[in-house]
Design an enzyme around this catalytic site. Structure first.
Site, PDB file in Angstrom:
ATOM      1  CG  ASP A  72      -2.147   0.927   0.995  1.00 27.17           C
ATOM      2  OD1 ASP A  72      -2.145   1.704   0.018  1.00 27.17           O
ATOM      3  OD2 ASP A  72      -3.073   0.912   1.821  1.00 27.17           O
TER       4      ASP A  72
HETATM    5  C1  BGC Z   1      -5.086   3.268   0.550  1.00 26.16           C
HETATM    6  C2  BGC Z   1      -5.415   2.189  -0.454  1.00 26.16           C
HETATM    7  C3  BGC Z   1      -5.478   2.779  -1.837  1.00 26.16           C
HETATM    8  C4  BGC Z   1      -4.185   3.472  -2.139  1.00 26.16           C
HETATM    9  C5  BGC Z   1      -4.122   4.045  -3.526  1.00 26.16           C
HETATM   10  C6  BGC Z   1      -3.899   4.104   0.134  1.00 26.16           C
HETATM   11  O1  BGC Z   1      -3.757   5.215   0.940  1.00 26.16           O
HETATM   12  O2  BGC Z   1      -4.841   2.680   1.806  1.00 26.16           O
HETATM   13  O3  BGC Z   1      -6.617   1.569  -0.114  1.00 26.16           O
HETATM   14  O4  BGC Z   1      -5.731   1.762  -2.755  1.00 26.16           O
HETATM   15  O5  BGC Z   1      -3.995   4.513  -1.210  1.00 26.16           O
HETATM   16  O6  BGC Z   1      -4.965   5.110  -3.689  1.00 26.16           O
END
Ligand code: BGC
Length: 765
Positions: free
Chosen positions: A287
């Site tokens: 992530d």
């Molecule tokens: C979130 C994810 C998301 C990613 C991309 C992160 O901050 O935890 O769920 O897919 O950002 O936007």
């Protein structure tokens, strides 16, 4: 339509155009052909090119398009996210195909969680439909629109089971229940990926957030998760497993640590379990910034160490940090990371690109340049009908005193509340490429429904909150909440005047969408005081009061439950939200949604969930006893239980009939009930089947959802609803982490919510 623990879901491909998976290339999309192709490609790649494949870069202020283009042509980027138009995507893919040495296509990803351009209800709302056909519609339309924008992958579905309403991201998942979440997540994967993620209108999914992000301590964002292996495997892991078994090509790591190990450094999670036990063959993605964060977590000493730890743990692709690119070259040189480890990660990236069909046609989701839409946000690109149908099913009627609802399309209706005319809030968080201006607010929906037949008077009545600190928080990055500069009293006065002249008051209250999002945990679950004051003033007018709730988590609504004549939970209902809500308010659609999560009476009850263990001293409300498991200052159960939701008609459920009092291990029993519509309107309801292992080697939940069936009944009609049960539905992870069913008595509960059920039993031999 019935959904059971052991029944597979056939994906409706109604929206699937008849395009072949392999439009122009000649490489067969089989694992064998892929493995041979990728093995050969790896032999041609330099170390730097392999490292480049592991970089997943977000387009944004820190990484403007122009800077990324240079990196692309040098082979330093593997994939892009946050770019959502064909024009932008094409320009980047051109860069690869025209200027890079090996011409390895990029893939393009985005958070398509509940829609791309057409925004559907948030996942918690979709779960309230208890309808896998609705999930298929959302999956197919979202994939269609995403692929039509040139995307190849979505960061969805989010299948984090959560029982803590303080956590803002509870809005993104399917609620508290393992079985419901598993069914929803799996169906989403099947419908988004379609026959193949390489198809013109399919996208590959990336299930998230692995693992157990929904159980952060205290509901506080990014916090620690610590739980027993039994709870982890019985309650939290099945949705990930089912979604991956359904063929998801990707999985995204959680940001939290689990039993001490942050996911991005957890080789047990990513290697032993995911690839070893579960046989996952796709791609693992960290992530946002998770590799960097290993230093603060304390499982890596410095940036280079973070990279070493992450790649050895099994993180293939690094999202939004430059660490892999910066430190892997040195680590390979020094031998601290082996070529085999780098090859493994690069192979996984190349494999999914192959599966996406990109080596056959890097432009397969783009088509010819001339076909690019002139107006990306054109009305014609939306799927409003589908959005309205799904949204109607996501609405849950919590209270309807003296049949306040449905409303008549006549007289005067006062529409008030800070959310009644908010185009942005009704879309909910992670509304992808949705355009707020295209969403239908409650006020507009009501006006559309009544036309000239009734008079509509609108007053905002209150700001979402008068707490300046919270407003500043919500508006930190963009002007998300518009503050009305009038005094709270002036706004209330206007709303009260409108109410006094009306026959009924419809008030839209709840949370701004930013209150139920990533990084938006709350310590309280009541409505903000500004809205409580408004409701009290409206109540004092004596007019019938309908509260339309818009929120991304269960709220504590004891007070509002007493004040309102009718309560309709609408979550964030999406682009067509206002029309869908009006359909229910005026009875053009009979509500059928059920809560996918228990609503607590107060924040102090958290966690409150229906599938708890019994304890040695269960509380019995009929015979209250001090030394039982309870709080002395509050009723014990939730305000609204899991599975609860009213209709404009009434239903009865007969006693449970079992096909046999005993079940052999390789056999089956069928539990059935007769459900009758005893009211005056046709309506749908969700028949829910729960099981309980009465005596086992460990304490088992008082009940667990194991099947559901949404049935439509005409007035007076009766239907027999049956649930076949086999041994798979009875298995669990025991104290020695053996997954099995234990012989003995099982209770079968069937009802229209988790609290009011009929009971039968059988014996597993
Ligand atoms: C979130 C994810 C998301 C990613 C991309 C992160 O901050 O935890 O769920 O897919 O950002 O936007």
């Amino acid at each position: 339509m019935k959904w059971l623990c052991s029944v597979g879901v056939a994906v409706s491909l109604a929206l699937q155009p008849a395009l072949a998976a392999d439009p122009s290339g000649d490489r067969p999309l089989t694992p064998e052909a892929r493995d041979a192709f990728v093995a050969d490609l790896l032999t041609k790649m330099t170390v730097d090119e392999k490292i480049g494949q592991l970089r997943l870069i977000s387009v944004g202020p820190d990484n403007p398009k122009e800077a990324i283009r240079d990196m692309i042509k040098e082979g330093q980027v593997g994939a892009i996210f946050n770019t959502v138009t064909r024009q932008d995507i094409r320009a980047m893919q051109d860069q690869v195909m025209q200027l890079s040495r090996l011409k390895i296509p990029l893939f393009f990803a985005y958070d398509v969680v509940h829609g791309q351009r057409t925004v559907f209800p948030i996942s918690l709302g979709l779960a309230s439909s208890f309808n896998l056909d609705a999930v298929k519609t959302v999956g197919r339309v979202s994939a269609y629109e995403a692929a039509d924008d040139g995307l190849n992958m979505t960061w969805a579905p989010m299948v984090d089971v959560s029982r803590d309403a303080r956590w803002g991201r509870i809005s993104e998942g399917f609620g508290e229940d393992t079985f419901l979440t598993s069914q929803m997540g799996k169906t989403m994967v099947e419908s988004m990926q379609g026959k193949s993620p390489a198809d013109r209108y399919s996208v590959m999914t990336s299930v998230k957030h692995f693992a157990a992000y929904g159980a952060v301590e205290g509901g506080k964002e990014y916090n620690t998760v610590d739980m027993s292996a039994q709870r982890l495997f019985n309650d939290y892991m099945p949705p990930y497993k089912e979604a991956l078994d359904a063929g998801s090509g990707g999985v995204m790591m959680a940001l939290n640590s689990l039993n001490g190990a942050p996911a991005a450094s957890d080789s047990w999670l990513l290697k032993d379990l995911l690839r070893g036990d579960w046989g996952f063959k796709g791609i693992t993605i960290s992530d946002h910034g998770a590799i960097k964060e290993l230093i603060k977590h304390g499982t890596a000493a410095d940036p280079e160490d973070a990279v070493r730890v992450a790649i050895k743990a099994g993180v293939d692709m690094s999202m939004a940090d430059e660490y892999y690119s910066k430190y892997l070259p040195g680590l390979i040189k020094s031998g601290k990371v082996t070529m085999a480890e780098l090859d493994d990660a690069a192979r996984h990236v190349l494999n999914v690109k192959y599966d996406m069909g990109l080596f056959n046609d890097p432009y397969s989701h783009l088509g010819a340049k001339e076909s690019d839409p002139q107006d990306t946000n054109a009305e014609s690109r939306l799927h409003r009908d589908e959005a309205r149908k799904v949204a109607r099913e996501s609405l849950v009627l919590l209270k309807n005193r003296l049949e306040t609802l449905p409303l008549k399309k006549s007289g005067t209706i006062a529409v008030v509340g800070p959310l009644a005319d908010s185009k942005r809030d009704i879309m909910g968080s992670w509304s992808a490429a949705g355009v707020a201006d295209q969403s239908v607010t409650l006020l507009t929906g009501i006006k559309n429904a009544v036309g000239d037949n009734a008079k509509i008077v609108y007053a905002k009545g209150a700001n979402v909150t008068d707490d300046k600190g919270i407003v500043d928080f919500l508006n930190q990055y963009e002007p998300a909440v518009v503050v009305d500069k009038r005094t709270p009293q002036a706004m209330i006065d206007e709303a009260v005047a409108a109410a006094k002249n009306a026959d009924v008051v419809v008030a839209a209250v709840g949370e701004a969408q930013g209150m139920a999002h990533e990084a938006s945990s709350r310590t309280d679950l009541i409505l903000p005081q500004s809205q409580r004051d408004l409701i009290a003033a409206l109540k004092a007018t004596g007019k019938p009061l309908v509260l339309v709730l818009m929120n991304g988590r269960p709220l504590a609504l004891v007070k509002e439950d007493q004040q309102a004549d009718a309560l309709l939970e609408t979550w964030y209902a999406g682009t067509e939200g206002g029309n869908a809500i009006a359909d229910v308010l005026f009875g053009d659609y009979n509500p059928s949604g059920k809560l996918p999560i228990s609503f607590p009476r107060s924040v102090g009850q958290i966690p409150v969930y229906y599938s708890h263990l019994n304890t040695g001293r269960p509380y019995n409300p009929e015979k209250p006893n001090k030394y039982t498991s309870r709080y002395f200052d509050e009723a014990n159960g939730p305000l609204y239980p899991f599975g609860f939701g009213l209709s404009y008609t009434t239903f009865t459920v007969s006693d449970v009939k079992l096909s046999s009092p005993t079940m052999k291990r390789d056999g089956k029993v069928t539990a059935s009930v007769d459900v009758t519509n005893t009211g005056k309107r046709a309506g749908e309801t969700v028949v829910q089947m729960y099981l309980q292992d009465v005596t086992a080697s460990v304490s088992r939940p008082v009940k667990q959802l194991r099947g559901f069936d949404k049935v439509m009944l005409k007035p007076g009609e009766t239907q027999t609803v049956s649930f076949p049960i086999d041994v798979e539905a009875l298995k669990f992870w025991n104290q020695r982490m053996k997954y099995d069913a234990e012989p003995g008595t099982f209770n079968v509960f069937i009802g229209l919510d988790s609290a009011r059920v009929k009971q039968g039993e059988f014996e597993l031999q």
